[in-house]
Design a protein around this motif. Structure first.
Motif, mmCIF file in Angstrom:
data_model
loop_
_atom_site.group_PDB
_atom_site.id
_atom_site.type_symbol
_atom_site.label_atom_id
_atom_site.label_comp_id
_atom_site.label_asym_id
_atom_site.label_seq_id
_atom_site.Cartn_x
_atom_site.Cartn_y
_atom_site.Cartn_z
ATOM 1 N N UNK A 62 43.187 39.139 39.955
ATOM 2 C CA UNK A 62 42.247 38.025 39.839
ATOM 3 C C UNK A 62 42.228 37.533 38.408
ATOM 4 N N UNK A 63 41.423 36.505 38.130
ATOM 5 C CA UNK A 63 41.427 35.916 36.778
ATOM 6 C C UNK A 63 40.734 36.762 35.716
ATOM 7 N N UNK A 64 39.914 37.717 36.111
ATOM 8 C CA UNK A 64 39.174 38.501 35.122
ATOM 9 C C UNK A 64 38.056 37.700 34.484
ATOM 10 N N UNK A 65 37.304 38.343 33.577
ATOM 11 C CA UNK A 65 36.229 37.621 32.903
ATOM 12 C C UNK A 65 35.201 38.536 32.271
ATOM 13 N N UNK A 70 34.017 34.743 38.391
ATOM 14 C CA UNK A 70 35.375 35.287 38.443
ATOM 15 C C UNK A 70 35.515 36.192 39.661
ATOM 16 N N UNK A 71 36.554 37.008 39.671
ATOM 17 C CA UNK A 71 36.782 37.983 40.743
ATOM 18 C C UNK A 71 36.475 39.369 40.211
ATOM 19 N N UNK A 111 35.686 42.336 32.910
ATOM 20 C CA UNK A 111 36.165 42.453 34.283
ATOM 21 C C UNK A 111 37.686 42.322 34.257
ATOM 22 N N UNK A 112 38.405 43.326 34.734
ATOM 23 C CA UNK A 112 39.866 43.305 34.584
ATOM 24 C C UNK A 112 40.534 42.285 35.492
ATOM 25 N N UNK A 113 41.797 41.987 35.168
ATOM 26 C CA UNK A 113 42.609 41.071 35.953
ATOM 27 C C UNK A 113 43.478 41.809 36.972
ATOM 28 N N UNK A 114 43.465 43.160 36.906
ATOM 29 C CA UNK A 114 44.408 43.920 37.748
ATOM 30 C C UNK A 114 43.795 45.272 38.104
ATOM 31 N N UNK A 115 43.970 45.688 39.346
ATOM 32 C CA UNK A 115 43.521 47.012 39.795
ATOM 33 C C UNK A 115 44.581 47.583 40.726
ATOM 34 N N UNK A 119 40.058 38.257 45.915
ATOM 35 C CA UNK A 119 41.137 38.916 45.178
ATOM 36 C C UNK A 119 42.461 38.702 45.908
ATOM 37 N N UNK A 120 43.513 38.686 45.151
ATOM 38 C CA UNK A 120 44.855 38.598 45.721
ATOM 39 C C UNK A 120 45.395 40.025 45.867
ATOM 40 N N UNK A 121 45.847 40.369 47.063
ATOM 41 C CA UNK A 121 46.322 41.742 47.298
ATOM 42 C C UNK A 121 47.818 41.763 47.519
ATOM 43 N N UNK A 122 48.418 42.849 47.084
ATOM 44 C CA UNK A 122 49.831 43.124 47.361
ATOM 45 C C UNK A 122 49.920 44.569 47.852
ATOM 46 N N UNK A 123 50.570 44.760 48.989
ATOM 47 C CA UNK A 123 50.575 46.060 49.662
ATOM 48 C C UNK A 123 51.991 46.606 49.733
#
Length: 422
Positions: A212-215, A223-224, A267-271, A305-309
């Motif tokens: 997500x964009x973070x913030x 944000x996300x 808030x992170x951009x990646x998890x 959020x954008x997910x990748x599996x």
């Protein structure tokens, strides 16, 4: 804990004693061989020393082992296959785990940092080697009823397991059935555990990334909120699966790693999340990826959020063939009496022996490795794992009995199973 037991080994009543007992000099040699492997553990696809040690001992016995094309692992036929009657294969896995050996009280502690035979593969390997040596002597005396294939497989601990590569290289050519054993620290040395049907779980690997964009943590509404999204995914995916899958499937998602963020007010951009998917039922295992993908997409969408599996197929359940399981029960009973066999439960652990059973019938037994009377709670995949080495001789004689009894009373086993089912 690791020591030889002096318990008696009674034969089953009303049956002449089978040949194929383990001589004392070979028993001592096999214990030394196991300790050498334990001191020099190697990870999957790196088992060059282990492969060389097995190969050298088989060649010393006059056999002709063949290293697999992957460079580690090998097969070796005892007796000459006539091209007609299918062989029985004995399978062992030869790799170790990437964990440190925590034992401090034994002389054979691992000499390799962060490597240990903490799953008993050194015992499995030694048992199949010992069975091969005993069977080779029976073959020289004309007492081996049919040829047997010894299979020493690499990389069992590496999903989806070295079994698939071994099968692709032709290890099952000429094989009609296959048997194996696995150390069980909950069962006393001198005993085995058996179960017809599923005895292990399917096991897959799941990796999820959320972006997500973070913030600023002061304005999560702009944000996300990936930390919350990751937390909800970690909690809700396992819970929702229980509502969308048959409860009898034993479907389980367990997370082993969650990572997100670097600062308390950002808030992170990646998890990232990673874990395992386990399932007791073969049909549900085939259904699991689609269900898991759908649930993850729903949760990610709810949190913007954008997910990748990444869903990595591991292994299906080991499903023991009832007739082959009965052969193993008969073999152990012939060696040590009917009371040496106990029923065992289905485990949530995974085992790539299951891939062989997609091609030929077979069965896996649980080999007791606990010293009788030991009340300490021990488990596999722990740095302090060890075995009562009396189990090595038990495993060898169990396998040789299975070879000698294979096919001798096949119709009788089927009839007994049909009677018990009725």
């Amino acid at each position: 804990m690791s020591r030889e037991s002096q318990t008696a080994q009674p034969a089953a009543p009303d049956r002449p004693e089978l040949p194929g007992k383990l001589p004392d000099h070979l028993r001592a040699e096999l214990i030394a061989f196991r300790r050498d492997l334990h001191m020099h553990p190697e990870l999957g696809h790196q088992e060059f020393r282990t492969t060389a040690a097995i190969k050298a001992r088989l060649e010393k016995a006059g056999l002709r082992p063949r290293v697999l094309k992957s460079g580690t692992g090998l097969i070796c036929d005892v007796g000459t296959w006539d091209g007609v009657r299918p062989m029985l294969a004995l399978r062992a896995d030869i790799d170790a785990l990437p964990i440190p050996d925590a034992k401090t009280h034994v002389s054979y502690r691992s000499t390799v940092p962060d490597r240990a035979h903490a799953c008993g593969h050194d015992v499995h390997t030694t048992v199949v080697l010992g069975a091969g040596l005993v069977l080779a002597e029976l073959d020289r005396r004309g007492e081996l009823p049919r040829p047997v294939r010894l299979l020493f497989q690499p990389a069992e601990e590496v999903l989806p397991g070295g079994a698939t590569e071994a099968i692709d290289s032709g290890v099952l050519d000429g094989v009609g059935k296959i048997i194996a054993l696995h150390c069980d620290p909950r069962v006393d040395a001198g005993r085995i555990g058996l179960r017809a049907g599923p005895i292990t779980s399917a096991c897959d690997r799941l990796e999820v990334t959320l972006d997500g964009p973070g913030g600023h943590t002061a304005r999560p509404h702009l944000t996300t909120d990936l930390v919350t999204a990751a937390a909800r995914l970690a909690l809700d995916l396992p819970a929702l699966l229980t509502k969308r899958m048959d409860a009898r499937s034993g479907m389980s998602v367990t997370w082993g790693r969650i990572e997100a963020g670097h600062a308390c007010n950002v808030i992170p951009m990646h998890a990232e999340l990673s874990g395992t998917v386990r399932c007791l039922d073969l049909a549900s295992w085939h259904e699991a990826p689609d269900q898991i993908h759908a649930i993850i997409d729903e949760i990610a969408s709810m949190h913007r959020a954008k997910s990748e599996i990444t869903y990595v197929r591991g292994v299906p359940p080991v499903v023991n063939d009832p007739v082959v399981t009965e052969l193993l029960r008969e073999a152990m009973s012939a060696r040590r009496g009917v009371d040496s066999v106990e029923d065992t439960e289905q485990s949530l652990g995974g085992e790539d022996f299951s891939w062989y059973l997609e091609h030929v019938p077979g069965a896996m037994a649980r080999l007791g490795v606990r010293t009788p009377g030991d009340t300490a709670k021990r488990d596999l995949h722990r740095g302090d794992f060890d075995v009562d080495e009396a189990a090595i001789g038990v495993g060898v004689e169990f396998f040789t009995a299975a070879v000698l009894l294979d096919g001798a009373s096949l119709e009788g086993r089927r009839a007994r199973l049909a009677g018990s089912a009725g």
